[in-house]
Design a protein around this motif. Structure first.
Motif, PDB file in Angstrom:
ATOM      1  N   ALA A  94      57.696   4.445  64.525  1.00 17.90           N
ATOM      2  CA  ALA A  94      59.111   4.329  64.900  1.00 17.90           C
ATOM      3  C   ALA A  94      59.994   4.400  63.653  1.00 17.90           C
ATOM      4  O   ALA A  94      61.062   5.015  63.664  1.00 17.90           O
ATOM      5  N   GLU A  95      59.515   3.795  62.558  1.00 12.85           N
ATOM      6  CA  GLU A  95      60.284   3.856  61.309  1.00 12.85           C
ATOM      7  C   GLU A  95      60.367   5.290  60.786  1.00 12.85           C
ATOM      8  O   GLU A  95      61.283   5.643  60.062  1.00 12.85           O
ATOM      9  N   TRP A  96      59.383   6.114  61.131  1.00 16.66           N
ATOM     10  CA  TRP A  96      59.395   7.526  60.738  1.00 16.66           C
ATOM     11  C   TRP A  96      60.239   8.343  61.724  1.00 16.66           C
ATOM     12  O   TRP A  96      60.339   9.550  61.596  1.00 16.66           O
ATOM     13  N   GLY A  97      60.745   7.688  62.760  1.00 10.40           N
ATOM     14  CA  GLY A  97      61.603   8.393  63.709  1.00 10.40           C
ATOM     15  C   GLY A  97      60.876   8.970  64.901  1.00 10.40           C
ATOM     16  O   GLY A  97      61.424   9.800  65.621  1.00 10.40           O
ATOM     17  N   SER A  98      59.608   8.569  65.132  1.00  9.20           N
ATOM     18  CA  SER A  98      58.876   9.059  66.306  1.00  9.20           C
ATOM     19  C   SER A  98      58.442   7.887  67.180  1.00  9.20           C
ATOM     20  O   SER A  98      57.626   7.069  66.771  1.00  9.20           O
ATOM     21  N   GLU A  99      59.038   7.810  68.376  1.00 10.36           N
ATOM     22  CA  GLU A  99      58.645   6.776  69.338  1.00 10.36           C
ATOM     23  C   GLU A  99      57.549   7.367  70.218  1.00 10.36           C
ATOM     24  O   GLU A  99      57.723   8.432  70.800  1.00 10.36           O
ATOM     25  N   LEU A 100      56.434   6.648  70.322  1.00 10.54           N
ATOM     26  CA  LEU A 100      55.348   7.131  71.160  1.00 10.54           C
ATOM     27  C   LEU A 100      55.419   6.412  72.501  1.00 10.54           C
ATOM     28  O   LEU A 100      55.454   5.187  72.541  1.00 10.54           O
ATOM     29  N   PRO A 101      55.434   7.179  73.634  1.00 10.02           N
ATOM     30  CA  PRO A 101      55.472   6.517  74.948  1.00 10.02           C
ATOM     31  C   PRO A 101      54.280   5.569  75.113  1.00 10.02           C
ATOM     32  O   PRO A 101      53.195   5.834  74.592  1.00 10.02           O
ATOM     33  N   ASP A 102      54.491   4.461  75.852  1.00 18.17           N
ATOM     34  CA  ASP A 102      53.467   3.422  76.013  1.00 18.17           C
ATOM     35  C   ASP A 102      52.179   3.930  76.650  1.00 18.17           C
ATOM     36  O   ASP A 102      51.110   3.379  76.412  1.00 18.17           O
ATOM     37  N   ASP A 103      52.291   4.964  77.514  1.00 18.22           N
ATOM     38  CA  ASP A 103      51.085   5.408  78.208  1.00 18.22           C
ATOM     39  C   ASP A 103      50.265   6.400  77.387  1.00 18.22           C
ATOM     40  O   ASP A 103      49.210   6.847  77.822  1.00 18.22           O
ATOM     41  N   ILE A 104      50.748   6.744  76.195  1.00 14.63           N
ATOM     42  CA  ILE A 104      49.938   7.617  75.326  1.00 14.63           C
ATOM     43  C   ILE A 104      49.085   6.739  74.433  1.00 14.63           C
ATOM     44  O   ILE A 104      49.579   5.811  73.786  1.00 14.63           O
ATOM     45  N   GLU A 105      47.779   7.008  74.432  1.00 14.17           N
ATOM     46  CA  GLU A 105      46.863   6.243  73.583  1.00 14.17           C
ATOM     47  C   GLU A 105      47.069   6.658  72.129  1.00 14.17           C
ATOM     48  O   GLU A 105      47.040   7.841  71.808  1.00 14.17           O
ATOM     49  N   LEU A 106      47.277   5.678  71.267  1.00 12.49           N
ATOM     50  CA  LEU A 106      47.407   5.954  69.838  1.00 12.49           C
ATOM     51  C   LEU A 106      46.083   5.609  69.175  1.00 12.49           C
ATOM     52  O   LEU A 106      45.629   4.463  69.236  1.00 12.49           O
ATOM     53  N   ARG A 107      45.462   6.612  68.572  1.00 11.00           N
ATOM     54  CA  ARG A 107      44.168   6.369  67.945  1.00 11.00           C
ATOM     55  C   ARG A 107      44.352   6.451  66.429  1.00 11.00           C
ATOM     56  O   ARG A 107      44.618   7.527  65.891  1.00 11.00           O
ATOM     57  N   VAL A 108      44.221   5.314  65.769  1.00 11.72           N
ATOM     58  CA  VAL A 108      44.357   5.259  64.317  1.00 11.72           C
ATOM     59  C   VAL A 108      42.995   5.575  63.700  1.00 11.72           C
ATOM     60  O   VAL A 108      42.005   4.914  64.016  1.00 11.72           O
ATOM     61  N   VAL A 109      42.966   6.595  62.855  1.00  8.38           N
ATOM     62  CA  VAL A 109      41.708   7.038  62.265  1.00  8.38           C
ATOM     63  C   VAL A 109      41.635   6.536  60.827  1.00  8.38           C
ATOM     64  O   VAL A 109      42.409   6.958  59.968  1.00  8.38           O
ATOM     65  N   ASP A 110      40.731   5.571  60.606  1.00 11.00           N
ATOM     66  CA  ASP A 110      40.579   5.001  59.269  1.00 11.00           C
ATOM     67  C   ASP A 110      39.510   5.818  58.544  1.00 11.00           C
ATOM     68  O   ASP A 110      38.337   5.790  58.893  1.00 11.00           O
ATOM     69  N   SER A 111      39.961   6.539  57.535  1.00  8.62           N
ATOM     70  CA  SER A 111      39.109   7.499  56.822  1.00  8.62           C
ATOM     71  C   SER A 111      38.342   6.746  55.732  1.00  8.62           C
ATOM     72  O   SER A 111      38.794   6.621  54.612  1.00  8.62           O
ATOM     73  N   THR A 112      37.156   6.227  56.102  1.00  2.00           N
ATOM     74  CA  THR A 112      36.479   5.281  55.201  1.00  2.00           C
ATOM     75  C   THR A 112      35.301   5.862  54.438  1.00  2.00           C
ATOM     76  O   THR A 112      34.734   5.201  53.592  1.00  2.00           O
ATOM     77  N   ALA A 113      34.878   7.081  54.773  1.00  4.79           N
ATOM     78  CA  ALA A 113      33.618   7.524  54.165  1.00  4.79           C
ATOM     79  C   ALA A 113      33.671   8.976  53.723  1.00  4.79           C
ATOM     80  O   ALA A 113      34.516   9.345  52.918  1.00  4.79           O
ATOM     81  N   ASP A 114      32.803   9.830  54.264  1.00  8.36           N
ATOM     82  CA  ASP A 114      32.575  11.146  53.674  1.00  8.36           C
ATOM     83  C   ASP A 114      33.375  12.278  54.280  1.00  8.36           C
ATOM     84  O   ASP A 114      33.350  13.379  53.758  1.00  8.36           O
ATOM     85  N   TYR A 115      34.073  12.034  55.387  1.00  4.30           N
ATOM     86  CA  TYR A 115      34.898  13.070  55.987  1.00  4.30           C
ATOM     87  C   TYR A 115      36.347  12.930  55.518  1.00  4.30           C
ATOM     88  O   TYR A 115      36.767  11.868  55.058  1.00  4.30           O
ATOM     89  N   ARG A 116      37.098  14.016  55.659  1.00  6.80           N
ATOM     90  CA  ARG A 116      38.548  13.955  55.530  1.00  6.80           C
ATOM     91  C   ARG A 116      39.098  14.488  56.846  1.00  6.80           C
ATOM     92  O   ARG A 116      38.469  15.339  57.477  1.00  6.80           O
ATOM     93  N   TRP A 117      40.287  13.997  57.240  1.00  2.00           N
ATOM     94  CA  TRP A 117      40.804  14.297  58.582  1.00  2.00           C
ATOM     95  C   TRP A 117      42.229  14.820  58.547  1.00  2.00           C
ATOM     96  O   TRP A 117      43.028  14.396  57.716  1.00  2.00           O
ATOM     97  N   MET A 118      42.525  15.726  59.478  1.00  4.26           N
ATOM     98  CA  MET A 118      43.916  16.133  59.714  1.00  4.26           C
ATOM     99  C   MET A 118      44.146  16.159  61.219  1.00  4.26           C
ATOM    100  O   MET A 118      43.206  16.254  62.005  1.00  4.26           O
ATOM    101  N   VAL A 119      45.424  16.056  61.616  1.00  2.00           N
ATOM    102  CA  VAL A 119      45.784  16.023  63.025  1.00  2.00           C
ATOM    103  C   VAL A 119      46.197  17.426  63.487  1.00  2.00           C
ATOM    104  O   VAL A 119      46.914  18.133  62.780  1.00  2.00           O
TER     105      VAL A 119
END
Lengths: 95, 195
Positions: free
Chosen positions: B135-160
């Motif tokens: 929200a601080e970045w200016g994007s409100e996500l509707p409540d019914d959309i699942e937000l999946r936070v991806v914690d990049s802890t090991a050997d992969y790197r991720w993009m959306v």
């Protein structure tokens, strides 16, 4: 290298704290120790960073993407939110 | 934005390179190649991949199967880089990437990480209250959309791979790529049409 857990398996992150036993390099976040999750998929096999960090011979270990319900981890978590985290096999046990 | 390197650091680096080349671990050519690919890495690479995925289902399938393969198909070497995974947003699910342990970041497709990505504040807050951060970045996500936070802890790197915004029918790859910013590729913001 055969993965011990298939996609969809319920697992538990070990409630282990090597930090209390001496110098170590652990890639399993504190907030997940002892928490239940579900294997999303097998990501592959990688050399164990816990040994690599100390320039020791490092075995290859299976790495998983494991999904957790966010409200169970943090009190301000909101349904249906999730956390998706890379966890090595030696940190997981069958739930 | 970067400060000039200290003379002693440069001298130290020169000694290291001399030692490594003398022992045959690296060659000047390999270093030049690596330097060139590091300089070329920027969010424009990730934006190009996303825009193409919005237009081309075969490219999309390949990129979801292996982000690494997609980057290499754009002519960028991924030799020595960690594998790249692509997380697909849907009508029901959005992804957001963090590395709570340090600052793992998909440099091949995004370049150097911004200061906030490495900040203690972002790393600690985004796993606890991701919706507030978005929200601080200016994007409100509707409540019914699942937000999946991806914690990049090991050997992969991720993009959306975000969803293509409505109102972009008939747009070219270049027009679409311009909507895909670094923040969109990390998932802290959703793609928006220019006002």
């Amino acid at each position: 290298m055969t993965p011990r857990f298939a996609a969809g398996t319920q697992v538990l992150v070990k409630n282990d704290w090597p930090e209390e036993r001496g110098p170590c390099h652990i890639r399993t976040p504190h907030y997940l120790r002892g928490r239940p999750g579900r294997v999303e998929r097998v990501l592959g096999a990688f050399r164990n960073p816990e040994d690599l960090a100390f320039a020791r011979p490092a075995e290859t270990r299976v790495l998983y993407h494991v999904e957790f319900d966010q409200p169970g981890i943090f009190p301000d978590g909101q349904t249906p939110d999730k956390l998706l985290v890379e966890i090595f096999e030696h940190w997981l046990e069958a739930a | 934005m970067s400060t000039p390197a200290r003379a002693e650091s440069v001298a130290h680096l020169e000694r290291l390179i001399t030692a490594l080349t003398a022992k045959g671990h690296v060659s000047e050519d390999e270093l030049a190649l690596q330097q060139a690919s590091t300089d070329k890495a920027s969010p424009e690479v990730g934006a190009r991949m996303v825009a193409r995925a919005w237009l081309n289902p075969e490219w999309r399938a390949m990129m979801l199967r292996s982000g690494t393969e997609a980057v290499e198909a754009l002519g960028i070497s991924m030799a020595g880089a960690p594998p790249l995974g692509v997380l697909e947003d849907t009508a029901k699910r959005h992804h957001l990437i963090v590395c709570t342990l340090c600052s793992c970041y998909p440099r091949a497709v995004l370049g150097y990480p911004p200061y906030w990505y490495k900040s203690f504040s972002y790393r600690s807050r985004v796993v606890r209250e991701p919706r507030a951060v978005m929200a601080e970045w200016g994007s409100e996500l509707p409540d019914d959309i699942e937000l999946r936070v991806v914690d990049s802890t090991a050997d992969y790197r991720w993009m959306v791979l975000p969803r293509r915004p409505a109102g972009t029918e008939g747009w070219s790859e270049d027009q679409l790529a311009a909507l895909v910013t670094r923040d969109v590729l990390v998932g802290v913001a959703l793609p928006k049409l220019p006002a």
